[in-house]
Design an enzyme around this catalytic site. Structure first.
Site, PDB file in Angstrom:
ATOM      1  N   ARG A  72      -9.377   0.929   8.744  1.00  0.00           N
ATOM      2  CA  ARG A  72      -8.943  -0.426   9.126  1.00  0.00           C
ATOM      3  C   ARG A  72      -9.985  -1.157   9.950  1.00  0.00           C
ATOM      4  O   ARG A  72      -9.763  -2.312  10.324  1.00  0.00           O
ATOM      5  CB  ARG A  72      -7.663  -0.316   9.955  1.00  0.00           C
ATOM      6  CG  ARG A  72      -6.398  -0.781   9.230  1.00  0.00           C
ATOM      7  CD  ARG A  72      -5.257  -0.582  10.193  1.00  0.00           C
ATOM      8  NE  ARG A  72      -4.050  -1.274   9.850  1.00  0.00           N
ATOM      9  CZ  ARG A  72      -3.028  -0.734   9.187  1.00  0.00           C
ATOM     10  NH1 ARG A  72      -3.099   0.480   8.722  1.00  0.00           N
ATOM     11  NH2 ARG A  72      -1.936  -1.431   8.990  1.00  0.00           N
TER      12      ARG A  72
ATOM     13  N   ARG B  33      12.113  -5.869   5.195  1.00  0.00           N
ATOM     14  CA  ARG B  33      12.125  -4.434   5.494  1.00  0.00           C
ATOM     15  C   ARG B  33      12.633  -4.194   6.917  1.00  0.00           C
ATOM     16  O   ARG B  33      13.320  -3.222   7.173  1.00  0.00           O
ATOM     17  CB  ARG B  33      10.726  -3.839   5.318  1.00  0.00           C
ATOM     18  CG  ARG B  33      10.703  -2.341   5.549  1.00  0.00           C
ATOM     19  CD  ARG B  33       9.386  -1.698   5.186  1.00  0.00           C
ATOM     20  NE  ARG B  33       8.293  -2.164   6.036  1.00  0.00           N
ATOM     21  CZ  ARG B  33       7.031  -1.802   5.883  1.00  0.00           C
ATOM     22  NH1 ARG B  33       6.683  -0.990   4.901  1.00  0.00           N
ATOM     23  NH2 ARG B  33       6.088  -2.255   6.687  1.00  0.00           N
TER      24      ARG B  33
ATOM     25  N   ARG C 177      11.821  -0.328  12.178  1.00  0.00           N
ATOM     26  CA  ARG C 177      10.460  -0.460  12.725  1.00  0.00           C
ATOM     27  C   ARG C 177      10.385  -1.714  13.586  1.00  0.00           C
ATOM     28  O   ARG C 177      10.536  -2.829  13.074  1.00  0.00           O
ATOM     29  CB  ARG C 177       9.443  -0.560  11.587  1.00  0.00           C
ATOM     30  CG  ARG C 177       9.043   0.790  11.043  1.00  0.00           C
ATOM     31  CD  ARG C 177       8.049   0.666   9.907  1.00  0.00           C
ATOM     32  NE  ARG C 177       6.822  -0.041  10.249  1.00  0.00           N
ATOM     33  CZ  ARG C 177       5.759  -0.098   9.451  1.00  0.00           C
ATOM     34  NH1 ARG C 177       5.784   0.503   8.283  1.00  0.00           N
ATOM     35  NH2 ARG C 177       4.682  -0.753   9.824  1.00  0.00           N
TER      36      ARG C 177
ATOM     37  N   LYS D 218       0.833  -1.218   0.000  1.00  0.00           N
ATOM     38  CA  LYS D 218       0.000   0.000   0.000  1.00  0.00           C
ATOM     39  C   LYS D 218       0.863   1.261   0.000  1.00  0.00           C
ATOM     40  O   LYS D 218       0.647   2.174  -0.790  1.00  0.00           O
ATOM     41  CB  LYS D 218      -0.932   0.027   1.231  1.00  0.00           C
ATOM     42  CG  LYS D 218      -1.818  -1.191   1.384  1.00  0.00           C
ATOM     43  CD  LYS D 218      -2.710  -1.100   2.604  1.00  0.00           C
ATOM     44  CE  LYS D 218      -1.979  -1.076   3.936  1.00  0.00           C
ATOM     45  NZ  LYS D 218      -1.393  -2.379   4.336  1.00  0.00           N
TER      46      LYS D 218
ATOM     47  N   ARG E 170      -0.112  -8.883  13.508  1.00  0.00           N
ATOM     48  CA  ARG E 170      -0.662  -7.851  12.624  1.00  0.00           C
ATOM     49  C   ARG E 170      -1.554  -8.477  11.553  1.00  0.00           C
ATOM     50  O   ARG E 170      -2.604  -7.931  11.210  1.00  0.00           O
ATOM     51  CB  ARG E 170       0.483  -7.061  11.960  1.00  0.00           C
ATOM     52  CG  ARG E 170       1.175  -6.125  12.935  1.00  0.00           C
ATOM     53  CD  ARG E 170       2.545  -5.704  12.453  1.00  0.00           C
ATOM     54  NE  ARG E 170       2.524  -4.894  11.258  1.00  0.00           N
ATOM     55  CZ  ARG E 170       3.615  -4.644  10.524  1.00  0.00           C
ATOM     56  NH1 ARG E 170       4.791  -5.160  10.867  1.00  0.00           N
ATOM     57  NH2 ARG E 170       3.537  -3.872   9.467  1.00  0.00           N
TER      58      ARG E 170
HETATM   59  P1  B4P Z   1       3.800  -1.838   2.358  1.00  0.00           P
HETATM   60  O1  B4P Z   1       2.709  -2.744   1.982  1.00  0.00           O
HETATM   61  O2  B4P Z   1       3.903  -0.592   1.656  1.00  0.00           O
HETATM   62  O3  B4P Z   1       3.573  -1.784   3.928  1.00  0.00           O
HETATM   63  P2  B4P Z   1       2.846  -0.648   4.773  1.00  0.00           P
HETATM   64  O4  B4P Z   1       2.145   0.342   3.910  1.00  0.00           O
HETATM   65  O5  B4P Z   1       3.889  -0.149   5.634  1.00  0.00           O
HETATM   66  O6  B4P Z   1       1.685  -1.384   5.568  1.00  0.00           O
HETATM   67  P3  B4P Z   1       1.654  -1.761   7.118  1.00  0.00           P
HETATM   68  O7  B4P Z   1       0.300  -2.359   7.302  1.00  0.00           O
HETATM   69  O8  B4P Z   1       2.827  -2.599   7.445  1.00  0.00           O
HETATM   70  O9  B4P Z   1       1.897  -0.482   7.989  1.00  0.00           O
HETATM   71  P4  B4P Z   1       1.077   0.722   8.553  1.00  0.00           P
HETATM   72  O10 B4P Z   1       2.102   1.760   8.619  1.00  0.00           O
HETATM   73  O11 B4P Z   1      -0.167   1.040   7.776  1.00  0.00           O
HETATM   74  O12 B4P Z   1       5.275  -2.425   2.121  1.00  0.00           O
HETATM   75  C1  B4P Z   1       5.820  -3.545   2.793  1.00  0.00           C
HETATM   76  C2  B4P Z   1       7.156  -3.973   2.186  1.00  0.00           C
HETATM   77  O13 B4P Z   1       6.914  -4.706   0.996  1.00  0.00           O
HETATM   78  C3  B4P Z   1       8.089  -2.836   1.781  1.00  0.00           C
HETATM   79  O14 B4P Z   1       9.393  -3.148   2.224  1.00  0.00           O
HETATM   80  C4  B4P Z   1       8.043  -2.805   0.273  1.00  0.00           C
HETATM   81  O15 B4P Z   1       9.263  -2.396  -0.312  1.00  0.00           O
HETATM   82  C5  B4P Z   1       7.751  -4.242  -0.064  1.00  0.00           C
HETATM   83  N1  B4P Z   1       6.999  -4.367  -1.316  1.00  0.00           N
HETATM   84  C6  B4P Z   1       5.996  -3.560  -1.735  1.00  0.00           C
HETATM   85  N2  B4P Z   1       5.538  -3.978  -2.930  1.00  0.00           N
HETATM   86  C7  B4P Z   1       6.269  -5.098  -3.261  1.00  0.00           C
HETATM   87  C8  B4P Z   1       6.264  -5.999  -4.390  1.00  0.00           C
HETATM   88  N3  B4P Z   1       5.422  -5.841  -5.417  1.00  0.00           N
HETATM   89  N4  B4P Z   1       7.130  -7.032  -4.388  1.00  0.00           N
HETATM   90  C9  B4P Z   1       7.991  -7.200  -3.359  1.00  0.00           C
HETATM   91  N5  B4P Z   1       8.063  -6.377  -2.266  1.00  0.00           N
HETATM   92  C10 B4P Z   1       7.203  -5.344  -2.225  1.00  0.00           C
HETATM   93  O16 B4P Z   1       0.600   0.253  10.016  1.00  0.00           O
HETATM   94  C11 B4P Z   1       1.489   0.009  11.081  1.00  0.00           C
HETATM   95  C12 B4P Z   1       0.720  -0.084  12.421  1.00  0.00           C
HETATM   96  O17 B4P Z   1       0.085   1.204  12.714  1.00  0.00           O
HETATM   97  C13 B4P Z   1      -0.452  -1.068  12.473  1.00  0.00           C
HETATM   98  O18 B4P Z   1      -0.023  -2.384  12.794  1.00  0.00           O
HETATM   99  C14 B4P Z   1      -1.345  -0.441  13.589  1.00  0.00           C
HETATM  100  O19 B4P Z   1      -0.854  -0.747  14.866  1.00  0.00           O
HETATM  101  C15 B4P Z   1      -1.181   1.063  13.379  1.00  0.00           C
HETATM  102  N6  B4P Z   1      -2.231   1.642  12.535  1.00  0.00           N
HETATM  103  C16 B4P Z   1      -2.027   2.242  11.312  1.00  0.00           C
HETATM  104  N7  B4P Z   1      -3.208   2.672  10.792  1.00  0.00           N
HETATM  105  C17 B4P Z   1      -4.175   2.338  11.700  1.00  0.00           C
HETATM  106  C18 B4P Z   1      -5.597   2.492  11.719  1.00  0.00           C
HETATM  107  N8  B4P Z   1      -6.268   3.068  10.694  1.00  0.00           N
HETATM  108  N9  B4P Z   1      -6.291   2.033  12.789  1.00  0.00           N
HETATM  109  C19 B4P Z   1      -5.656   1.452  13.812  1.00  0.00           C
HETATM  110  N10 B4P Z   1      -4.311   1.266  13.866  1.00  0.00           N
HETATM  111  C20 B4P Z   1      -3.562   1.702  12.819  1.00  0.00           C
END
Ligand code: B4P
Length: 190
Positions: free
Chosen positions: A89, A128, A134, A14, A146
């Site tokens: 979420r 990552r 992180r 995402k 998660r």
């Molecule tokens: P991403 O998929 O980009 O991961 P993210 O956006 O960071 O999602 P995540 O759910 O982990 O984190 P968030 O900050 O929202 O990328 C992951 C990895 O994959 C990267 O290293 C990337 O390079 C790699 N990648 C991407 N595309 C690829 C491909 N095609 N092939 C190979 N590799 C690839 O949330 C973190 C925490 O915050 C949650 O656990 C929760 O505690 C809290 N939180 C955030 N929003 C919330 C909400 N709305 N409500 C409640 N809690 C919330």
């Protein structure tokens, strides 16, 4: 207004795809994960509370993230549109977002979901975690928590948008550019 929800489990891509979408379409990126991490790095009270939950892979309370999003929408009144990344979420967050956007007459155009299997998610996040700093990416147990939170609380949000005929799902495995092209085709068809 081009308002999109980018959806999928942790590690689905995402954040990665959001960066490309904001470059191409000039949208404002609203990532609740990034907003929470910014609160943590500034050492605010909200950040300290959120950190305890995030480090264990647990969602933070709905009212906290809804408040942050409401504030950001007010601060960007002239935006062409928003990419919501990692929000909503929970179904309660989705209902609150519809209400916030209704008052601005700018509803969600669609939700685009990235489908990725659990093994691939775990591998991506652990990779990552080697240099992201992180804590929630470094520990396989936290990653699995998660994914469980996603399945229990977040996956039902897809049904909320399906009921409004706004849900589209694409394969999130493949090269970043291939996936981006597919997302862009979906956007062009809206
Ligand atoms: P991403 O998929 O980009 O991961 P993210 O956006 O960071 O999602 P995540 O759910 O982990 O984190 P968030 O900050 O929202 O990328 C992951 C990895 O994959 C990267 O290293 C990337 O390079 C790699 N990648 C991407 N595309 C690829 C491909 N095609 N092939 C190979 N590799 C690839 O949330 C973190 C925490 O915050 C949650 O656990 C929760 O505690 C809290 N939180 C955030 N929003 C919330 C909400 N709305 N409500 C409640 N809690 C919330």
């Amino acid at each position: 207004m081009l308002n999109l929800v980018l959806f999928g489990p942790p590690g689905a891509g995402k954040g990665t795809q959001s960066q490309k979408l904001i470059e191409k379409h000039g949208l404002i990126h609203l990532s609740t994960g990034d907003l929470l991490r910014s609160e943590i790095s500034q050492g605010t009270e909200l950040g300290l509370e959120a950190k305890k939950l995030m480090d264990h892979g647990t969602l933070v309370p709905d009212e906290v993230v809804i408040g942050m999003i409401s504030h950001k929408l007010d601060a960007n009144k002239d935006a062409k549109g928003f990419i919501f990344d990692g929000f909503p979420r929970t179904v309660a967050q989705a209902e609150a977002l519809d209400q916030l956007l209704a008052s601005k007459n700018a509803p969600i155009l669609g939700m685009i979901a990235l489908e990725v299997n659990d093994d691939e998610l775990e591998q991506r996040l652990l990779l990552r975690g080697k240099d992201s700093g992180r804590p929630d990416d470094a520990n396989p147990e936290v990653i699995r928590k998660r994914i469980k939170e996603y399945n229990d609380k977040t996956a039902p949000v897809a049904g909320f948008y399906k009921a409004q005929n706004k849900f589209k799902s694409i394969n999130g495995i493949g090269s970043i550019n291939e996936i981006f092209d597919e997302i862009d085709d979906v956007i062009a068809a809206y």
